[in-house]
Enzyme design. Structure first.
Site, short mmCIF file in Angstrom:
data_model
loop_
_atom_site.label_atom_id
_atom_site.label_comp_id
_atom_site.label_asym_id
_atom_site.label_seq_id
_atom_site.Cartn_x
_atom_site.Cartn_y
_atom_site.Cartn_z
N ASP A 121 0.83 -1.20 0.00
CA ASP A 121 0.00 0.00 0.00
C ASP A 121 0.87 1.25 0.00
O ASP A 121 2.05 1.20 0.39
CB ASP A 121 -0.92 0.00 1.24
CG ASP A 121 -2.11 0.93 1.08
OD1 ASP A 121 -2.21 1.63 0.04
OD2 ASP A 121 -2.95 0.98 1.99
N LYS A 136 -2.21 7.67 6.56
CA LYS A 136 -2.90 7.17 5.38
C LYS A 136 -4.35 7.63 5.41
O LYS A 136 -4.83 8.10 6.42
CB LYS A 136 -2.86 5.63 5.36
CG LYS A 136 -1.45 5.09 5.16
CD LYS A 136 -1.41 3.58 4.99
CE LYS A 136 -2.45 3.01 4.09
NZ LYS A 136 -2.49 3.61 2.76
N GLY A 168 -7.07 8.85 0.38
CA GLY A 168 -8.05 8.32 -0.57
C GLY A 168 -9.29 7.77 0.12
O GLY A 168 -10.10 7.08 -0.51
N GLU A 217 -7.94 -0.48 4.71
CA GLU A 217 -6.47 -0.59 4.62
C GLU A 217 -5.90 -1.06 5.97
O GLU A 217 -5.01 -1.91 6.01
CB GLU A 217 -5.87 0.77 4.25
CG GLU A 217 -6.19 1.17 2.81
CD GLU A 217 -5.75 2.58 2.44
OE1 GLU A 217 -5.66 2.85 1.25
OE2 GLU A 217 -5.53 3.41 3.34
N LYS A 262 6.96 11.98 0.37
CA LYS A 262 6.12 11.49 1.48
C LYS A 262 6.91 11.34 2.78
O LYS A 262 6.33 11.13 3.83
CB LYS A 262 5.51 10.14 1.12
CG LYS A 262 4.71 10.12 -0.19
CD LYS A 262 3.33 10.65 0.01
CE LYS A 262 2.47 10.67 -1.23
NZ LYS A 262 2.21 9.39 -1.84
C1 5RP Z 1 -5.68 5.86 0.45
C2 5RP Z 1 -4.29 5.96 0.96
C3 5RP Z 1 -3.21 6.08 -0.05
O1 5RP Z 1 -2.29 5.05 0.15
C4 5RP Z 1 -2.52 7.41 0.10
O2 5RP Z 1 -3.47 8.45 -0.01
C5 5RP Z 1 -1.41 7.60 -0.94
O3 5RP Z 1 -1.96 7.71 -2.20
P1 5RP Z 1 -1.09 7.91 -3.51
O4 5RP Z 1 -0.35 6.64 -3.77
O5 5RP Z 1 -2.10 8.24 -4.57
O6 5RP Z 1 -0.15 9.07 -3.27
O7 5RP Z 1 -4.02 5.94 2.12
O8 5RP Z 1 -6.61 5.87 1.50
#
Ligand code: 5RP
Length: 217
Positions: A81, A94, A97, A103, A121
Site C-alpha cells: 500500500d 494514510k 483516498g 487498509e 512522502k
Molecule cells: C488511500 C491511501 C493512499 O495510500 C494514500 O493516499 C497515498 O496515495 P497515492 O499513492 O495516490 O499518493 O491511504 O486511503
C-alpha cells in the site's frame, strides 16, 4: 524524477515480494494503481488479491485478478500500500483516498506490510498532511470537538462518503511526536471508526522511489 515516476518505481519493486500461489493484499491510491497494473502480469501465478477499496477492486477485476474475501482467506502473507506521510520509524499517515479503515484491516491481517511511496512522502515528524479520521456520520460534531480538545483542527471532507458509508474528518495542525499514543487516544473517541495513523502496526518495509529504505528506529 517526477513523483509519478518515483511511484511507479516503488510499485514495480514491490512486485518482487509477491510469492507464487499466494494471496496479495492490495491498498488504494495512485501508487498502488501501478502495483495492480504490474500484478496483472502475475495473475496466473497468484491465488488472488484482497482489496482495500471499491476503487482497487474495480481495477483488479478489470485486469482479470480474482478478488477474495478476507474472511475466507484469514491472513495474507503480503500487503502492499501507499501512504500520505512516512516517518523514520515507518509509521504512516494514510487515508488521503478515504480507504483507511479497510487498509488498516488488511495491514493487521498481513504478515508483511510493504509501503510504496515517492520521496516527498518522507517526513521527520508526522502531521503536515492532515490526519484522516473516519467517523460514523451522526458522531461527526462530537468527534470534531474531541479532536479540537487534543489540539487539532478538524475539517469535514464534505461530499465524501467512504466505502463503509461513513464520513471523514481531516485533522490539521497536528505535530505527532507520539504516534502510537495519539492513535490509541483517537481510537477511544466514541464514533471514530478508524484513524489514519498506522503506528501500532507500522510498515515492515518502505520502498522510496524504487529503493528499499532501512528502518531508523
Ligand atoms: C488511500 C491511501 C493512499 O495510500 C494514500 O493516499 C497515498 O496515495 P497515492 O499513492 O495516490 O499518493 O491511504 O486511503
Amino acid at each position: 524524477m517526477s513523483k509519478d515516476h518515483e511511484k511507479r518505481l516503488s510499485a514495480e519493486k514491490a512486485l518482487a515480494y509477491v510469492e507464487k500461489g499466494s494471496v496479495v493484499g492490495v491498498g488504494t491510491g495512485s501508487t498502488v494503481a501501478f502495483f495492480i497494473d504490474g500484478l496483472a502480469d502475475l495473475r496466473h501465478d497468484i491465488e488472488g488479491a484482497v482489496s482495500s477499496s471499491e476503487q482497487s477492486t474495480a481495477r483488479l477485476r478489470a485486469l482479470g485478478i480474482p478478488v477474495l474475501d478476507l474472511n475466507a482467506v484469514g491472513t495474507v502473507p503480503l500487503y502492499v500500500d501507499g501512504a500520505d506521510e512516512c516517518d523514520p520509524g515507518n509509521r504512516l499517515i494514510k487515508g488521503g483516498g478515504a480507504a483507511l479503515t479497510r487498509e488498516k484491516i488488511i495491514a493487521e491481517a498481513a504478515d508483511r506490510f510493504v509501503c510504496v511511496i515517492d520521496a516527498a512522502k518522507q517526513v521527520d515528524v508526522l502531521g503536515r498532511f492532515p490526519l484522516p479520521v473516519e467517523v460514523v456520520p451522526m458522531a461527526r460534531s462530537l468527534v470534531a470537538r474531541a479532536l479540537v480538545g487534543i489540539g487539532g483542527q478538524p475539517v469535514w471532507r464534505e461530499g465524501v462518503t467512504t466505502d463503509n458509508g461513513n464520513w471523514i474528518l481531516d485533522v490539521h495542525h497536528l505535530r505527532i511526536v507520539d504516534p502510537v499514543g495519539l492513535e490509541a487516544r483517537i481510537n477511544q473517541i466514541p464514533g471514530v471508526v478508524s484513524v489514519g495513523l498506522f503506528a501500532r502496526r507500522a510498515a515492515d518495509e518502505v520502498i522510496v522511489a524504487g529503493q528499499v529504505r532501512s528502518v531508523a528506529m
